[in-house]
Design a protein around this motif. Structure first.
Motif, PDB file in Angstrom:
ATOM      1  N   GLY A 158       0.814  -1.218   0.000  1.00  0.00           N
ATOM      2  CA  GLY A 158       0.000   0.000   0.000  1.00  0.00           C
ATOM      3  C   GLY A 158       0.840   1.257   0.000  1.00  0.00           C
ATOM      4  N   LEU A 159       1.875   1.286   0.854  1.00  0.00           N
ATOM      5  CA  LEU A 159       2.747   2.464   0.892  1.00  0.00           C
ATOM      6  C   LEU A 159       3.507   2.622  -0.423  1.00  0.00           C
ATOM      7  CD1 LEU A 159       4.123   2.233   4.531  1.00  0.00           C
ATOM      8  CD2 LEU A 159       2.455   3.861   3.627  1.00  0.00           C
ATOM      9  N   GLY A 160       3.987   1.515  -0.990  1.00  0.00           N
ATOM     10  CA  GLY A 160       4.684   1.573  -2.271  1.00  0.00           C
ATOM     11  C   GLY A 160       3.777   2.042  -3.390  1.00  0.00           C
ATOM     12  N   TYR A 161       2.540   1.578  -3.375  1.00  0.00           N
ATOM     13  CA  TYR A 161       1.577   1.996  -4.384  1.00  0.00           C
ATOM     14  C   TYR A 161       1.311   3.490  -4.291  1.00  0.00           C
ATOM     15  CZ  TYR A 161      -2.824   2.411  -6.927  1.00  0.00           C
ATOM     16  OH  TYR A 161      -3.795   2.797  -7.790  1.00  0.00           O
ATOM     17  N   LEU A 162       1.101   3.973  -3.067  1.00  0.00           N
ATOM     18  CA  LEU A 162       0.828   5.405  -2.889  1.00  0.00           C
ATOM     19  C   LEU A 162       2.042   6.241  -3.279  1.00  0.00           C
ATOM     20  CD1 LEU A 162      -1.150   5.352   0.460  1.00  0.00           C
ATOM     21  CD2 LEU A 162      -2.045   5.746  -1.827  1.00  0.00           C
ATOM     22  N   LYS A 163       3.223   5.787  -2.936  1.00  0.00           N
ATOM     23  CA  LYS A 163       4.446   6.516  -3.303  1.00  0.00           C
ATOM     24  C   LYS A 163       4.621   6.531  -4.817  1.00  0.00           C
ATOM     25  CE  LYS A 163       8.518   8.335  -2.372  1.00  0.00           C
ATOM     26  NZ  LYS A 163       8.676   9.626  -1.763  1.00  0.00           N
ATOM     27  N   GLY A 164       4.400   5.402  -5.490  1.00  0.00           N
ATOM     28  CA  GLY A 164       4.516   5.342  -6.938  1.00  0.00           C
ATOM     29  C   GLY A 164       3.459   6.199  -7.626  1.00  0.00           C
ATOM     30  N   ARG A 165       2.261   6.202  -7.075  1.00  0.00           N
ATOM     31  CA  ARG A 165       1.185   7.007  -7.665  1.00  0.00           C
ATOM     32  C   ARG A 165       1.476   8.494  -7.543  1.00  0.00           C
ATOM     33  NH1 ARG A 165      -4.809   6.510  -5.387  1.00  0.00           N
ATOM     34  NH2 ARG A 165      -3.966   8.031  -3.972  1.00  0.00           N
ATOM     35  N   SER A 166       2.115   8.891  -6.416  1.00  0.00           N
ATOM     36  CA  SER A 166       2.404  10.308  -6.234  1.00  0.00           C
ATOM     37  C   SER A 166       3.541  10.779  -7.131  1.00  0.00           C
ATOM     38  CB  SER A 166       2.755  10.582  -4.768  1.00  0.00           C
ATOM     39  OG  SER A 166       3.997  10.012  -4.427  1.00  0.00           O
ATOM     40  N   LYS A 167       4.385   9.857  -7.630  1.00  0.00           N
ATOM     41  CA  LYS A 167       5.479  10.246  -8.518  1.00  0.00           C
ATOM     42  C   LYS A 167       5.026  10.443  -9.955  1.00  0.00           C
ATOM     43  CE  LYS A 167       9.525   8.587  -6.141  1.00  0.00           C
ATOM     44  NZ  LYS A 167      10.787   7.855  -6.276  1.00  0.00           N
ATOM     45  N   LYS A 168       3.828   9.962 -10.315  1.00  0.00           N
ATOM     46  CA  LYS A 168       3.347  10.094 -11.695  1.00  0.00           C
ATOM     47  C   LYS A 168       3.013  11.512 -12.031  1.00  0.00           C
ATOM     48  CE  LYS A 168       1.544   5.564 -12.712  1.00  0.00           C
ATOM     49  NZ  LYS A 168       0.380   4.803 -13.082  1.00  0.00           N
TER      50      LYS A 168
END
Length: 102
Positions: free
Chosen positions: A92-102
């Motif tokens: 979940g944290l990785g997904y949110l971090k990756g989504r915020s980098k887009k």
């Protein structure tokens, strides 16, 4: 435009990572080496003992749905539960971090 307000992330070097890993191992192994004949009981068993000291005729409100055959199986299930929770949290944290980098 020398300082745009965006800091570059600091890189950890291998020495710091190795030191942290050694500290984790030391913290984990130290109680086993220093306390030779100690009993490492779970919180549930200790709580039950204290309740029985306070009120000997206490009856639990409910019983477990599933009782593992041995302590090892109980420990395995607890470790699997912790690993699953850590995996989901990390995902979940990785997904949110990756989504915020887009």
């Amino acid at each position: 435009m020398a300082n745009s307000g965006v800091e570059k992330p600091k890189k950890f070097n291998a020495k710091v990572n190795i030191l942290l890993l050694v500290l984790v191992v030391l913290i984990t192994v130290a109680p086993l080496l220093l306390l030779k004949n100690a009993e490492f009981n779970g919180a549930d068993g200790l709580a039950e003992e204290e309740i029985m000291k306070i009120q000997a005729d206490y009856e639990p409100w409910f019983s477990p749905l599933f009782e593992p055959a041995s302590g090892e199986i109980e420990s395995l299930l607890f470790a699997l539960q912790a690993a699953l929770g850590a995996g989901l949290l990390g995902f979940g944290l990785g997904y949110l971090k990756g989504r915020s980098k887009k």
